[in-house]
Each structure stands twice: as C-alpha cells, then as structure tokens.
Design an enzyme around this catalytic site. Structure first.
Site: not given
Ligand code: NAD
Length: 260
Positions: A92, A148, A152
């Site tokens: 995250t 992005h 995002k």
């Molecule tokens: P997204 O909005 O598509 O998915 C987020 C998910 O988290 C949703 O399914 C939501 O329901 C869930 N969620 C929210 N609260 C929750 C809880 N309390 N318990 C369990 N699940 C919960 O977002 P995304 O595009 O998948 O990105 C998620 C995060 O990952 C962002 O912060 C993004 O910047 C990051 N990210 C990191 C990398 C990396 O390589 N580190 C790569 C891509 C994205």
C-alpha cells in the site's frame, strides 16, 4: 515448503493480480482472501478461496498476508497481525506516520516486507539513479515525472518518492530539505540542488516513472514503464515466500532480491 498466503482486497486491482499470479506458482498457496465489509467481491470465490471479512480467522490460517489496500486498512490489519505475530508483505502507498508506526509495531514481532514497488526493474532503477546522482552531483538538475491511471488516490506515487529519495541519497542530502512536489505561480528560478517530482494522472496507465538529469547542453533520462500489474504481484509473492523464513524486522524489496 509451500507458504500459505492471505490476500487482502481480492476485489481490488492488485489483490486480483496477486490471486491470479499465485495460481501459477508452487511455492505459495492462497488460503484466504479478506476484504472490507460491503466490498463487491465478499462471498465470491476466486482462485479457490471465498472472500470474507473475518480478519482474525483469515490471518490465523496463513503464514503471511499480502496487503495492497488503503493506508487506513493497512494500519488496522497491521495492528491485528501484531497480536498474532503474523508475517506481512505490504505494498500500500500513501502511508502516513501513524500507519508507519503500526507497521513498526508489527515488524518488532514479525518479519515484514514493505515496498512501494515490487518490480525488479524499478528496484534496479533505484540503484541506477543513485549512482547517476552521485556521479553528476547537484549541478545537474534532477527531476522525477510519474504517470498513473485516473483511479490512483495518492500523489506523488510511492515509487516516485523512492526514486527521488535515491537521488537525494546520491547527492548526500536529506530529501525533505530539497524536495519540490508542486510548482504553481511565481516560484522563481530553480534553486540548485532542488529535486522536483511531477504527477500525471489519466486513463489506464499502470505506472511510468522517469528520472531526468539536466546538465549543461546534455540530458539523461532513466525510465521504467510497467505494462502489467503481474510484475508487482509476482514480486509480492516472491517476497511472501522469502519473508516467511526471516526473523522479525522490516525489510525492503532490495533485501528480497539480494541486492542490498
Ligand atoms: P484498489 O482500489 O483497486 O483495491 C483496494 C482494495 O482494498 C479493494 O478491494 C478494497 O475493497 C480493499 N480494502 C479496503 N479496505 C480493506 C480492509 N479493511 N480489509 C481488506 N481489504 C480492504 O487499489 P489498487 O490499484 O489495487 O492499489 C492498492 C494499493 O496498492 C494502492 O496504495 C496502490 O498505490 C498500491 N500499489 C502498490 C504497488 C507496489 O508494487 N507496491 C503496485 C500497485 C499498486
């Protein structure tokens, strides 16, 4: 030995990618998927597991959980995981001080990998920009530009911040003293040594980062472009299989890749 993984946010872009990537590997097995109450995928079965909201039992049945969610969720889950001394892989971004503190409390009792980017390419870029900044010095103006998809939430991206911090490390300075995240209005001439980060948002761009070094009459650009979330998911699962066998502590992706 197969590492048992609990995936958070299976209805999300990255949670889905992690479940898909796990299907093709023998070193990890997804044993639970947890989402927030009311999330679209709760009750649905993906990759052989049914998404639930039962945090305590989901964590109890796994060796390591993989978290790509939101800062609020990351903090809450880290607190629950600390009570169980559960290993974690956290991707995250946009984490604030309280979120980092919760992760630190978990890392005191369990091994935790935290990375704003799990791709091999970006982690290599971190080393390249650091070397470039050290060789070129602050006389070459350094800037980072990231793009992005429109959904995002946080800006600049966690990866852009990592790249900018690596440039600062190459310059031997504290990033917070030289950073410039926005320019608007009469900002005056660019101070020597400033490191700027610019954000672009639109469409379905998975993630693009460029570090620019402007010298006198020449310019270097180091660019990474992600064309699939599968690279992040594969890196996170590699981290999950690795971290399950580590002592408590906080690790980055360079440690997982053996590059630190
Ligand atoms: P997204 O909005 O598509 O998915 C987020 C998910 O988290 C949703 O399914 C939501 O329901 C869930 N969620 C929210 N609260 C929750 C809880 N309390 N318990 C369990 N699940 C919960 O977002 P995304 O595009 O998948 O990105 C998620 C995060 O990952 C962002 O912060 C993004 O910047 C990051 N990210 C990191 C990398 C990396 O390589 N580190 C790569 C891509 C994205």
């Amino acid at each position: 030995m197969t590492t048992r993984v609990c995936v958070l946010g299976p209805s999300g872009r990255m949670g889905r990618a992690v479940i898909d990537a796990a299907a093709g590997r023998s070193d990890v097995r997804v044993v639970a998927a947890l989402d927030r109450p009311g999330a679209p995928g709760v009750g649905e079965t993906l990759g052989g597991v049914t998404a639930s909201t039962d945090l305590a039992s989901g964590l109890a049945g796994c060796d390591v959980y993989v978290d790509f969610t939101t800062p609020v969720a990351t903090r809450a889950v880290a607190e629950a995981a600390a009570a169980q001394k559960r290993a974690a892989v956290i991707g995250t971004t946009g984490l604030l001080r309280d979120d980092e503190a919760a992760i630190a409390r978990l890392a005191a009792v369990a091994p935790v990998v935290v990375a704003a980017n799990f791709s091999l390419g970006v982690n290599l870029v971190l080393g390249l920009v650091r070397t470039a900044a050290r060789v070129l010095g602050p006389e070459w103006d350094a800037e980072v530009v990231e793009a992005h998809h429109r959904a995002k939430r946080d800006a600049p991206s966690g990866t852009a911040l990592m790249i900018a911090r690596s440039i600062a490390a190459g310059h031997g300075v504290d990033y917070d003293q030289v950073k410039r995240h926005t320019r608007d209005g009469d900002v005056g001439p660019r101070p020597r040594g400033e490191i700027g980060v610019s954000t672009v948002r639109g469409g379905d761009v998975i993630g693009e980062h460029t570090a620019l070094f402007f010298g006198p009459a020449e310019r270097i650009e180091i660019t990474h472009r992600a064309s699939s979330r599968a690279i992040f998911a594969a890196g996170a699962l590699r981290a999950a299989a690795w971290v399950a066998h580590q002592p408590p502590g906080r690790y980055d992706m360079l440690a997982v890749l053996g590059l630190s």
